[in-house]
Each structure stands twice: as structure tokens, then as C-alpha cells.
Design an enzyme around this catalytic site. Structure first.
Site, mmCIF file in Angstrom:
data_model
loop_
_atom_site.group_PDB
_atom_site.id
_atom_site.type_symbol
_atom_site.label_atom_id
_atom_site.label_comp_id
_atom_site.label_asym_id
_atom_site.label_seq_id
_atom_site.Cartn_x
_atom_site.Cartn_y
_atom_site.Cartn_z
ATOM 1 N N ARG A 122 -4.140 0.447 7.759
ATOM 2 C CA ARG A 122 -5.295 -0.166 7.082
ATOM 3 C C ARG A 122 -5.235 -1.699 7.155
ATOM 4 O O ARG A 122 -4.182 -2.306 6.997
ATOM 5 C CB ARG A 122 -5.325 0.253 5.610
ATOM 6 C CG ARG A 122 -6.417 -0.456 4.821
ATOM 7 C CD ARG A 122 -6.718 0.178 3.498
ATOM 8 N NE ARG A 122 -5.570 0.195 2.603
ATOM 9 C CZ ARG A 122 -5.591 0.734 1.397
ATOM 10 N NH1 ARG A 122 -6.681 1.327 0.957
ATOM 11 N NH2 ARG A 122 -4.520 0.724 0.643
ATOM 12 N N ARG A 153 -2.425 -5.088 3.298
ATOM 13 C CA ARG A 153 -2.036 -5.167 1.889
ATOM 14 C C ARG A 153 -0.520 -5.030 1.775
ATOM 15 O O ARG A 153 0.077 -4.216 2.484
ATOM 16 C CB ARG A 153 -2.710 -4.029 1.097
ATOM 17 C CG ARG A 153 -3.981 -4.454 0.405
ATOM 18 C CD ARG A 153 -4.781 -3.313 -0.140
ATOM 19 N NE ARG A 153 -4.075 -2.399 -1.036
ATOM 20 C CZ ARG A 153 -4.658 -1.403 -1.698
ATOM 21 N NH1 ARG A 153 -5.960 -1.213 -1.577
ATOM 22 N NH2 ARG A 153 -3.959 -0.595 -2.472
ATOM 23 N N ARG A 164 4.123 5.073 -3.592
ATOM 24 C CA ARG A 164 2.797 5.319 -4.167
ATOM 25 C C ARG A 164 2.453 6.803 -4.111
ATOM 26 O O ARG A 164 1.853 7.346 -5.047
ATOM 27 C CB ARG A 164 1.734 4.486 -3.428
ATOM 28 C CG ARG A 164 1.822 3.013 -3.773
ATOM 29 C CD ARG A 164 1.089 2.144 -2.762
ATOM 30 N NE ARG A 164 -0.343 2.374 -2.754
ATOM 31 C CZ ARG A 164 -1.132 2.028 -1.735
ATOM 32 N NH1 ARG A 164 -0.627 1.464 -0.664
ATOM 33 N NH2 ARG A 164 -2.415 2.282 -1.802
HETATM 34 P P1 AP5 Z 1 -9.543 3.667 1.462
HETATM 35 O O1 AP5 Z 1 -10.986 3.961 1.286
HETATM 36 O O2 AP5 Z 1 -9.119 2.238 1.354
HETATM 37 O O3 AP5 Z 1 -8.667 4.616 0.535
HETATM 38 P P2 AP5 Z 1 -8.424 4.598 -1.038
HETATM 39 O O4 AP5 Z 1 -8.411 6.006 -1.499
HETATM 40 O O5 AP5 Z 1 -9.398 3.659 -1.704
HETATM 41 O O6 AP5 Z 1 -6.958 4.040 -1.032
HETATM 42 P P3 AP5 Z 1 -6.238 2.903 -1.886
HETATM 43 O O7 AP5 Z 1 -4.917 2.659 -1.224
HETATM 44 O O8 AP5 Z 1 -7.115 1.686 -2.075
HETATM 45 O O9 AP5 Z 1 -6.065 3.598 -3.208
HETATM 46 P P4 AP5 Z 1 -4.985 3.383 -4.202
HETATM 47 O O10 AP5 Z 1 -5.471 4.342 -5.185
HETATM 48 O O11 AP5 Z 1 -3.574 3.529 -3.826
HETATM 49 O O12 AP5 Z 1 -5.055 1.799 -4.457
HETATM 50 P P5 AP5 Z 1 -5.781 0.922 -5.568
HETATM 51 O O13 AP5 Z 1 -6.307 -0.266 -4.921
HETATM 52 O O14 AP5 Z 1 -6.677 1.779 -6.414
HETATM 53 O O15 AP5 Z 1 -9.104 4.240 2.915
HETATM 54 C C1 AP5 Z 1 -7.766 4.078 3.382
HETATM 55 C C2 AP5 Z 1 -7.773 3.926 4.920
HETATM 56 O O16 AP5 Z 1 -8.226 5.157 5.504
HETATM 57 C C3 AP5 Z 1 -8.721 2.829 5.457
HETATM 58 O O17 AP5 Z 1 -8.113 2.223 6.567
HETATM 59 C C4 AP5 Z 1 -9.986 3.604 5.842
HETATM 60 O O18 AP5 Z 1 -10.690 2.952 6.874
HETATM 61 C C5 AP5 Z 1 -9.409 4.945 6.298
HETATM 62 N N1 AP5 Z 1 -10.288 6.085 6.028
HETATM 63 C C6 AP5 Z 1 -11.037 6.315 4.910
HETATM 64 N N2 AP5 Z 1 -11.696 7.482 5.002
HETATM 65 C C7 AP5 Z 1 -11.347 8.033 6.214
HETATM 66 C C8 AP5 Z 1 -11.676 9.245 6.905
HETATM 67 N N3 AP5 Z 1 -12.525 10.143 6.367
HETATM 68 N N4 AP5 Z 1 -11.114 9.470 8.111
HETATM 69 C C9 AP5 Z 1 -10.267 8.570 8.674
HETATM 70 N N5 AP5 Z 1 -9.911 7.383 8.081
HETATM 71 C C10 AP5 Z 1 -10.434 7.132 6.864
HETATM 72 O O19 AP5 Z 1 -4.533 0.560 -6.500
HETATM 73 C C11 AP5 Z 1 -3.505 -0.329 -6.065
HETATM 74 C C12 AP5 Z 1 -2.472 -0.472 -7.149
HETATM 75 O O20 AP5 Z 1 -3.086 -1.027 -8.345
HETATM 76 C C13 AP5 Z 1 -1.797 0.815 -7.636
HETATM 77 O O21 AP5 Z 1 -0.709 1.198 -6.805
HETATM 78 C C14 AP5 Z 1 -1.340 0.396 -9.047
HETATM 79 O O22 AP5 Z 1 -0.183 -0.411 -8.992
HETATM 80 C C15 AP5 Z 1 -2.504 -0.456 -9.522
HETATM 81 N N6 AP5 Z 1 -3.526 0.333 -10.235
HETATM 82 C C16 AP5 Z 1 -4.816 0.523 -9.870
HETATM 83 N N7 AP5 Z 1 -5.438 1.335 -10.735
HETATM 84 C C17 AP5 Z 1 -4.533 1.676 -11.677
HETATM 85 C C18 AP5 Z 1 -4.573 2.519 -12.814
HETATM 86 N N8 AP5 Z 1 -5.690 3.182 -13.182
HETATM 87 N N9 AP5 Z 1 -3.422 2.671 -13.544
HETATM 88 C C19 AP5 Z 1 -2.303 2.006 -13.211
HETATM 89 N N10 AP5 Z 1 -2.195 1.201 -12.142
HETATM 90 C C20 AP5 Z 1 -3.300 1.039 -11.364
#
Ligand code: AP5
Length: 207
Positions: A122, A153, A164
Site C-alpha cells: 500500500r 505508512r 496488527r
Molecule cells: P484500505 O482500503 O486502505 O484498507 P483498510 O481496511 O482501510 O485498512 P487500514 O490498514 O487503513 O485499516 P486499519 O484498520 O488497520 O487502519 P486504521 O487507519 O483504521 O486497503 C488496503 C490496500 O488494499 C490498499 O492498497 C488498497 O488499494 C488495496 N485494496 C482495497 N480493496 C481491494 C480489493 N478489493 N482488491 C485488491 N486490493 C484492494 O488504524 C490505524 C491505527 O490507528 C490502528 O492500528 C490503531 O493503532 C489506531 N486506531 C484506529 N482506530 C482505532 C480504534 N477504534 N481503537 C483503537 N485504536 C485505533
């Protein structure tokens, strides 16, 4: 329409929430993006969140819940929203129950091997939030939407991705059962192509 996009890291929550949010005209609320903005602006919340995020651990529930409560009280949330990445623990889901009635929980289901491939490739634009995968960039290093430099990232490094995924299986996966029991969970195969997933999500939320 009040929606939750549930699913492991890399399942495509952010990718799909962007399109569905414009289609439904409701705000896309990503707690990960909120924390990344807070880090960029060096706020106290950002400074606290950074050490957890860099290690692939969850930010403490009390910090996340306070931030989300404040966001959901804003005017643009009164007709609905998409929560992306919240709730992530049972205590967060219980806290949300006290402030909102969620219409549909969309669970994007993807196997771990595919998630690792997606996250390690990504690339993101910190300026506008667009997300790409190296396999489709053809060597391009700038954002197609705004022209800024794309970056990897910090929490997409190989070791942190595995942390994660472990955290997801231990602390977030129980929410599938939680919302199944409430009767508003819709599971979608997140391994399909992006357009098919988009159409499937619209079909289940518009019912
Ligand atoms: P993408 O759409 O970016 O996936 P995502 O599910 O949004 O993944 P994230 O890594 O952003 O989710 P996350 O939940 O770990 O991170 P967040 O930022 O929320 O797609 C991923 C990749 O796949 C891309 O390259 C895309 O192009 C590709 N792709 C998408 N769909 C596809 C398909 N159909 N086929 C092929 N390729 C595809 O959180 C980050 C951190 O913040 C956490 O680790 C934690 O420390 C903190 N945090 C956030 N929310 C909380 C909470 N509620 N509680 C506690 N800590 C939190």
C-alpha cells in the site's frame, strides 16, 4: 443512514468508505485518519496515539471513545455517517450503543495472506488521503488526485502488519459475533474486485 465498516487491517474499509460516503452523502469517519491528522498537528491526542499506532497496538478505549463522541456530535453527522475502524473492541461497541443506533454493520471478510500482500504494497497520500497499491502504480510516485508524494505508512512494515493482524483477531474479531447477535451484520466477501464489493455494499445498505 448510520453504518459501521468492520474488517481487518487492509480489508478495504477506507477504499470502500470513500465511495459509499459520496454515494450516500454522509461523512466518512475514519478513526485512523483522525489520529494521523492529530499526529501531523502534534496535538496531545496525536502524541499519545502515535506510540500505539507505530507498534500496531490499539489506542486506549477511553481516548478513542472521547474523540468519536465529540465527532458524532457535530452537525454533519445528524443525518448519518460511516464509521471506518471504530468500534474495534467490545467496550468501544458498548460505548457506541449508548450514543447511536447503527443501521447496518458491513463486515469485509478477507484472508490474512491477502491482507499481508495488500498492506505491504500500500502507498498513501498524506495530503488528500488517497490510497494505492504498488502493483497498480506502474512506478508512479505521486498522487493521481493531488500530485503530492506517495509514502508507505510506518505501520505497514512487515513486522507491524503481523502485530496488527494479531490484535485484530484477539480484540476486534469478537465484534462480528457481537453484531451478529444484534441482527444488523452483513458479511461481504472482501476478496472480490473493488467495483463488485462497492455494488454489494450499496445493495445491503439500501436493502
Ligand atoms: P484500505 O482500503 O486502505 O484498507 P483498510 O481496511 O482501510 O485498512 P487500514 O490498514 O487503513 O485499516 P486499519 O484498520 O488497520 O487502519 P486504521 O487507519 O483504521 O486497503 C488496503 C490496500 O488494499 C490498499 O492498497 C488498497 O488499494 C488495496 N485494496 C482495497 N480493496 C481491494 C480489493 N478489493 N482488491 C485488491 N486490493 C484492494 O488504524 C490505524 C491505527 O490507528 C490502528 O492500528 C490503531 O493503532 C489506531 N486506531 C484506529 N482506530 C482505532 C480504534 N477504534 N481503537 C483503537 N485504536 C485505533
Amino acid at each position: 443512514m448510520k453504518l459501521i465498516f468492520l474488517g481487518p487491517p487492509g480489508a478495504g474499509k477506507g477504499t470502500q468508505a470513500t465511495g459509499v460516503s459520496s454515494n450516500l452523502r454522509v461523512p466518512h469517519i475514519s478513526t485512523g485518519d483522525m489520529f494521523r491528522n492529530a499526529i501531523k498537528n502534534q496535538t496531545p491526542t496525536g502524541l499519545e496515539a502515535k506510540r500505539y499506532m507505530d507498534a500496531g497496538q490499539l489506542v486506549p478505549d477511553s481516548v478513542v471513545v472521547a474523540m468519536v463522541k465529540e465527532r458524532l456530535a457535530m452537525d454533519d453527522c445528524q443525518n448519518g455517517y460511516i464509521l471506518d475502524g471504530f468500534p474495534r473492541t467490545v467496550p468501544q461497541a458498548e460505548a457506541l450503543d449508548t450514543i447511536a443506533k447503527i443501521d447496518v454493520v458491513v463486515d469485509l471478510d478477507v484472508a490474512d495472506e491477502e491482507l499481508i500482500a495488500r498492506l505491504s504494497g500500500r502507498r498513501v497520500c498524506l495530503a488528500c488521503g488517497a490510497t494505492y497499491h504498488v502493483s497498480r502504480l506502474n512506478g508512479e510516485t505521486k498522487c493521481a488526485s493531488c500530485g503530492e508524494e506517495l509514502i508507505q505508512r510506518k505501520d505497514d512494515s512487515a513486522e507491524t502488519v503481523l502485530n496488527r493482524l494479531n490484535v485484530y483477531h484477539e480484540q476486534t474479531a469478537p465484534l462480528v459475533d457481537y453484531y451478529q447477535k444484534k441482527g444488523n451484520l452483513k458479511v461481504i466477501d472482501g476478496a472480490q474486485d473493488m467495483d463488485t464489493i462497492f455494488e454489494s455494499i450499496l445493495a445491503v445498505v439500501k436493502g
